[in-house]
Design a protein around this motif. Structure first.
Motif, mmCIF file in Angstrom:
data_model
loop_
_atom_site.group_PDB
_atom_site.id
_atom_site.type_symbol
_atom_site.label_atom_id
_atom_site.label_comp_id
_atom_site.label_asym_id
_atom_site.label_seq_id
_atom_site.Cartn_x
_atom_site.Cartn_y
_atom_site.Cartn_z
ATOM 1 N N GLY A 66 32.543 47.738 26.033
ATOM 2 C CA GLY A 66 32.150 49.122 25.798
ATOM 3 C C GLY A 66 31.797 49.376 24.348
ATOM 4 N N LEU B 219 28.416 50.524 22.562
ATOM 5 C CA LEU B 219 28.428 51.663 21.640
ATOM 6 C C LEU B 219 27.677 51.316 20.357
ATOM 7 C CD1 LEU B 219 29.419 54.446 20.657
ATOM 8 C CD2 LEU B 219 31.556 53.336 19.949
ATOM 9 N N HIS C 95 34.208 56.085 21.979
ATOM 10 C CA HIS C 95 34.839 55.060 22.813
ATOM 11 C C HIS C 95 36.343 55.215 22.722
ATOM 12 C CE1 HIS C 95 36.571 51.099 23.836
ATOM 13 N NE2 HIS C 95 35.594 51.064 24.713
#
Length: 236
Positions: free
Chosen positions: A99, A103, A200
């Motif tokens: 993730g 990002l 995040h």
């Protein structure tokens, strides 16, 4: 072409550390991987900056690809990583979450489109025992923003006092520490009358362990070179 169905053997430099234990749990749940401290396909180091030299020497001596996830590395670490990458595959990542890798890609794209007219501030929160600040992930996100703007990172850290004036084109960093937070990162693009916030949240170390396994899968049999998590997600 022959397909190698044997488990990917991982050796952990710090098996009793927080990340070492998290990776061991992830391996126990995934039959594609196995732990082997003596004869590994990939060496994994989430230990301390002082261990980097020995880790890279071990990787080069055994011709084993290595993932370095240690943060807070000294300024001479870059040269050491680049030197080792001439002989073995080296993946350096301040954060192995898939993730976070995505990002960083979004941050770079946003910085390119929005330019210096938008101020960028990066805020991160980690557990009370984290020794470095800003986090390696925050700095990597800052570097992603700088790449998007096509100029070197110009950081503003730890603002304090009066009469402060924000400089155009800089990236501000704020680091908060407390509790047991695994890792929160917010990249704020602050423009005229509007804001874009890319975020995040890591809810446990499992996200880093899963990303580590994806990186190990990428590294097995990889040619010498210096790689990042961006290469990992590009190969998925």
């Amino acid at each position: 072409m022959m397909v190698n169905n044997a488990p990917i053997r991982l050796a952990l430099v710090a098996p009793d550390g927080r990340m070492g234990k998290a990776i061991a749990l992830a391996v126990a749940e995934d039959s594609r991987f196995a732990l082997d401290q003596n004869d590994a396909d990939v060496l994994i180091d989430f230990s301390a900056p002082s261990a980097l030299s020995a880790t890279l020497e071990r990787a080069m001596n055994t011709q084993t690809p290595v993932l370095v996830g240690t943060t807070g590395l000294e300024s001479d670490a870059k040269a050491a990583l680049e030197g080792a990458a001439k002989k073995v595959a080296v993946l350096q990542a301040s954060n192995t979450s898939l993730g976070v890798a995505l990002l960083a890609d979004l941050v770079e794209r946003a910085a390119h489109v929005l330019g210096d007219d938008w101020d960028i501030e990066i805020a991160e929160v980690h557990h009370r025992n984290k020794a470095d600040a800003p986090s390696g992930t925050a700095l990597a996100l800052g570097e992603a923003a700088a790449r998007g703007r096509s100029h070197p990172l110009r950081a503003e850290r730890a603002r304090d006092g009066t009469g402060l004036e924000r400089q155009r084109g800089t990236v501000g960093f704020a680091a908060l520490r407390g509790g047991s937070v695994a890792g929160d990162h917010d990249v704020m693009f602050l423009g005229p009358e509007e804001r874009l916030i890319l975020s995040h949240r890591a809810e446990s170390r499992k996200v880093f362990a899963r990303g580590t396994l994806a990186a190990a899968n990428f590294l097995r049999g990889r040619m010498p070179g210096l790689y990042t998590m961006r290469d990992v997600i590009a190969a998925l």
